[in-house]
Design an enzyme around this catalytic site. Structure first.
Site, PDB file in Angstrom:
ATOM      1  N   LYS A 183       9.358 -22.394  -4.059  1.00  0.00           N
ATOM      2  CA  LYS A 183      10.536 -22.914  -3.380  1.00  0.00           C
ATOM      3  C   LYS A 183      10.481 -22.580  -1.897  1.00  0.00           C
ATOM      4  O   LYS A 183       9.976 -21.530  -1.510  1.00  0.00           O
ATOM      5  CB  LYS A 183      11.801 -22.314  -4.010  1.00  0.00           C
ATOM      6  CG  LYS A 183      11.972 -22.650  -5.492  1.00  0.00           C
ATOM      7  CD  LYS A 183      12.121 -24.131  -5.708  1.00  0.00           C
ATOM      8  CE  LYS A 183      12.226 -24.469  -7.191  1.00  0.00           C
ATOM      9  NZ  LYS A 183      12.242 -25.939  -7.425  1.00  0.00           N
ATOM     10  N   GLU A 264      12.452 -36.769  -8.453  1.00  0.00           N
ATOM     11  CA  GLU A 264      13.056 -36.170  -9.651  1.00  0.00           C
ATOM     12  C   GLU A 264      14.568 -36.393  -9.685  1.00  0.00           C
ATOM     13  O   GLU A 264      15.186 -36.210 -10.728  1.00  0.00           O
ATOM     14  CB  GLU A 264      12.738 -34.675  -9.725  1.00  0.00           C
ATOM     15  CG  GLU A 264      13.458 -33.838  -8.698  1.00  0.00           C
ATOM     16  CD  GLU A 264      13.167 -32.343  -8.817  1.00  0.00           C
ATOM     17  OE1 GLU A 264      12.088 -31.921  -8.371  1.00  0.00           O
ATOM     18  OE2 GLU A 264      14.007 -31.619  -9.366  1.00  0.00           O
ATOM     19  N   HIS A 321       8.752 -34.799 -13.245  1.00  0.00           N
ATOM     20  CA  HIS A 321       9.485 -33.527 -13.249  1.00  0.00           C
ATOM     21  C   HIS A 321       9.706 -33.064 -14.691  1.00  0.00           C
ATOM     22  O   HIS A 321       9.846 -33.884 -15.599  1.00  0.00           O
ATOM     23  CB  HIS A 321      10.833 -33.733 -12.558  1.00  0.00           C
ATOM     24  CG  HIS A 321      11.741 -32.555 -12.596  1.00  0.00           C
ATOM     25  ND1 HIS A 321      12.802 -32.460 -13.462  1.00  0.00           N
ATOM     26  CD2 HIS A 321      11.750 -31.409 -11.882  1.00  0.00           C
ATOM     27  CE1 HIS A 321      13.430 -31.315 -13.255  1.00  0.00           C
ATOM     28  NE2 HIS A 321      12.813 -30.659 -12.305  1.00  0.00           N
ATOM     29  N   GLU A 340       4.045 -30.466 -14.926  1.00  0.00           N
ATOM     30  CA  GLU A 340       4.556 -29.219 -14.384  1.00  0.00           C
ATOM     31  C   GLU A 340       4.722 -28.228 -15.537  1.00  0.00           C
ATOM     32  O   GLU A 340       4.832 -28.626 -16.682  1.00  0.00           O
ATOM     33  CB  GLU A 340       5.924 -29.555 -13.755  1.00  0.00           C
ATOM     34  CG  GLU A 340       6.566 -28.470 -12.958  1.00  0.00           C
ATOM     35  CD  GLU A 340       7.795 -28.972 -12.180  1.00  0.00           C
ATOM     36  OE1 GLU A 340       8.221 -30.125 -12.375  1.00  0.00           O
ATOM     37  OE2 GLU A 340       8.330 -28.191 -11.373  1.00  0.00           O
TER      38      GLU A 340
HETATM   39 MG    MG Z   1      11.621 -30.123  -7.449  1.00  0.00          MG
END
Ligand code: MG
Length: 390
Positions: A183, A264, A321, A340
Site C-alpha cells: 500500500k 477493481e 482483484h 492476487e
Molecule cells: Mg487495490
C-alpha cells in the site's frame, strides 16, 4: 433438475488492516450457497461463493429481489439446451429481469456472488474443476496447470515499521511468491518512498514490486505521487485516483510512463469500456483488475473480456482483484495475466486450498470439482453450515 434453495449470510472479516482510504474494522462479506436437487455421493450438490473482499455484505438485495426471482422461475427455463445442467447465462438474465439500466453497484455484487455460486454448482454437476469448465467455454479448452500469483499486502497497521514491512515480504518470498504489492498513500511521500526502497531491497527487482494507492488521492496528491514514483519503474501503480475520474487518470498516465493498474472499483462492462476509451490507459502496458463476483459474475466478465479484446487489449493485461479461489479459477479458465493472494489476512476468506502449491511465483490450479472451496478447511465449514441450513 432444479435449484431447491439459495441461502446467504453476512460474515464479518474482523481485520485490523488499513489502506490509504479506509480501515477494515467493520468489513463484512456475503456467503452464498445455491442448493440443487442433483445428488452426488449421497448429498445434494451445492454451489458456493462469497462477495470477495472490500465491499460489504449485500444480503438485502439478494433476499428481496434476486433469490425470489430465481426460485419463482420455471426450473426448465434455467437449464442448458441439453437439460443436463444449469445455464448461468439464463440465471443472470432471470436475476436482471425488471432491473433498470445503469446504477450497477446497487446490485452487481449481489448478482455476481449468486452467479459465481451457480458456476460452482455447474462445475460440480459436470464433475470438473471450474477452471476447466471455463476454459472449455471461454478459452478454446486450453488446459492450464498453474498461473502467476502475486501477494497483495503491505498494509498499514498500528506500530508497523519499515523493518516489519521487510519481514512481511521476506515471509511471502519464503512461501514461494516472487512479486509483492504494498500500500502507498497512507503516509507522507518521503515515508512511502522509504517503504518502497526498503521493499525493493528485499524483492531485488522493480519488476517484482507493485504499489496500491486505493483511489485515495486528490488531483494534487495523485500527480505528486506519479512524479515521485515514476523513476522506480515499478511493476504497476494501482488506483492513483478514482477510477471514474478519467481526466485525472489521463493526466497521471501522461506523467507516469510505467504501468498503471485500475478497475477493481468498476462494476459493469460499460464502465470498463469508458475507462479504456477515455481514461488515458495504454493497452501495451497497463493492467485491468475488475473483481468478477462484484461485477455481475462470470457471464458478464466474458462480455467485458470480448469488449476489451475488440479494443486491442490482451488477456494477460487482466489481473482480477480478489485473492481467492473464485479468482484463481477465473484466471486459469480465461487464461488471464495472473491472480492476487492475501495469505494470512482476512481470516477464512483469504487464500486458497490448504494444499495449494506456490512455487516460483506460480500457484497450481486445484483438481477438485467446482471452485474447490472443499479444500479450504475454515471457509468450507462456514459454507457447509449454510448449505445445510444450520
Ligand atoms: Mg487495490
Amino acid at each position: 433438475m432444479k435449484i431447491t434453495a439459495i441461502r446467504e449470510a453476512a460474515i464479518p472479516l474482523k481485520s485490523t488492516l488499513r489502506n490509504a482510504a479506509f480501515d477494515f474494522s467493520e468489513m463484512t462479506t456475503s456467503v452464498v450457497t445455491v442448493v440443487t436437487d442433483v445428488v452426488r455421493e449421497g448429498r445434494p450438490v451445492a454451489g458456493f461463493a462469497f462477495n470477495s473482499t472490500g465491499r460489504y455484505a449485500c444480503g438485502a438485495q439478494m433476499r428481496e429481489r434476486f433469490i425470489p426471482r430465481i426460485l419463482k422461475a420455471e426450473p426448465d427455463s434455467l437449464l442448458n439446451a441439453a437439460g443436463d445442467n444449469l445455464e448461468p447465462e439464463k440465471i443472470l438474465a432471470c436475476m436482471m429481469s425488471r432491473e433498470k439500466p445503469g446504477g450497477h453497484t446497487e446490485r452487481s455484487v449481489a448478482i455476481g456472488t449468486i452467479e459465481v455460486a451457480v458456476w460452482d454448482a455447474v462445475a460440480k454437476i459436470a464433475g470438473k474443476p471450474l477452471h476447466r469448465v471455463l476454459a472449455e467455454r471461454y478459452n478454446g479448452g486450453k488446459p492450464v496447470a498453474k498461473v502467476p500469483c502475486y501477494v497483495g499486502g503491505g498494509w498499514y497497521e498500528p506500530g508497523k515499521g519499515v523493518k516489519d514491512l521487510q519481514d512481511e515480504i521476506r515471509e511471502k518470498l519464503d512461501q514461494g511468491y516472487t512479486t509483492m504489492k504494498i500500500k502507498v498513500g497512507g503516509a507522507s511521500i518521503p515515508q512511502d518512498l522509504r517503504r518502497i526502497e526498503a521493499a525493493l531491497r528485499v524483492v531485488k527487482s522493480s519488476e517484482r514490486l507493485a504499489v496500491d494507492a486505493n483511489a485515495a488521492f486528490d488531483r494534487a496528491r495523485a500527480l505528486a505521487y506519479a512524479k515521485a514514483l515514476a523513476p522506480y519503474e515499478l511493476r504497476w501503480l494501482e488506483e492513483p485516483c478514482d477510477p471514474l475520474d478519467f481526466a485525472l487518470l489521463t493526466d497521471v498516465a501522461r506523467d507516469y510512463p510505467a504501468p498503471l493498474a485500475t478497475g477493481e472499483n468498476l462494476f459493469s462492462t460499460q464502465d470498463v469500456q469508458n475507462l479504456v476509451s477515455y481514461g488515458g490507459l495504454r493497452a501495451d502496458r497497463d493492467i485491468l483488475q475488475m473483481d468478477v463476483p462484484q461485477s455481475y459474475g462470470i457471464v458478464q466478465f466474458a462480455r467485458t473480456v470480448a469488449m476489451l479484446e475488440g479494443r486491442g487489449w490482451k488477456r494477460n493485461s487482466i489481473f482480477p482483484h480478489g485473492g481467492n479461489q473464485m479468482t484463481l479459477a477465473i484466471v486459469g479458465g480465461f487464461g488471464l495475466g495472473g491472480c492476487e493472494a492475501y495469505p494470512g489476512v482476512f481470516g477464512p476468506f483469504a487464500g486458497f486450498a490448504d494444499d495449494a502449491k506456490i512455487e516460483d511465483g506460480f500457484i497450481g490450479l486445484p483438481d477438485r470439482p467446482g471452485i474447490g472451496f472443499e479444500g479450504q478447511g475454515g471457509l468450507f465449514e462456514i459454507m457447509r453450515c449454510l448449505a445445510d441450513g444450520a
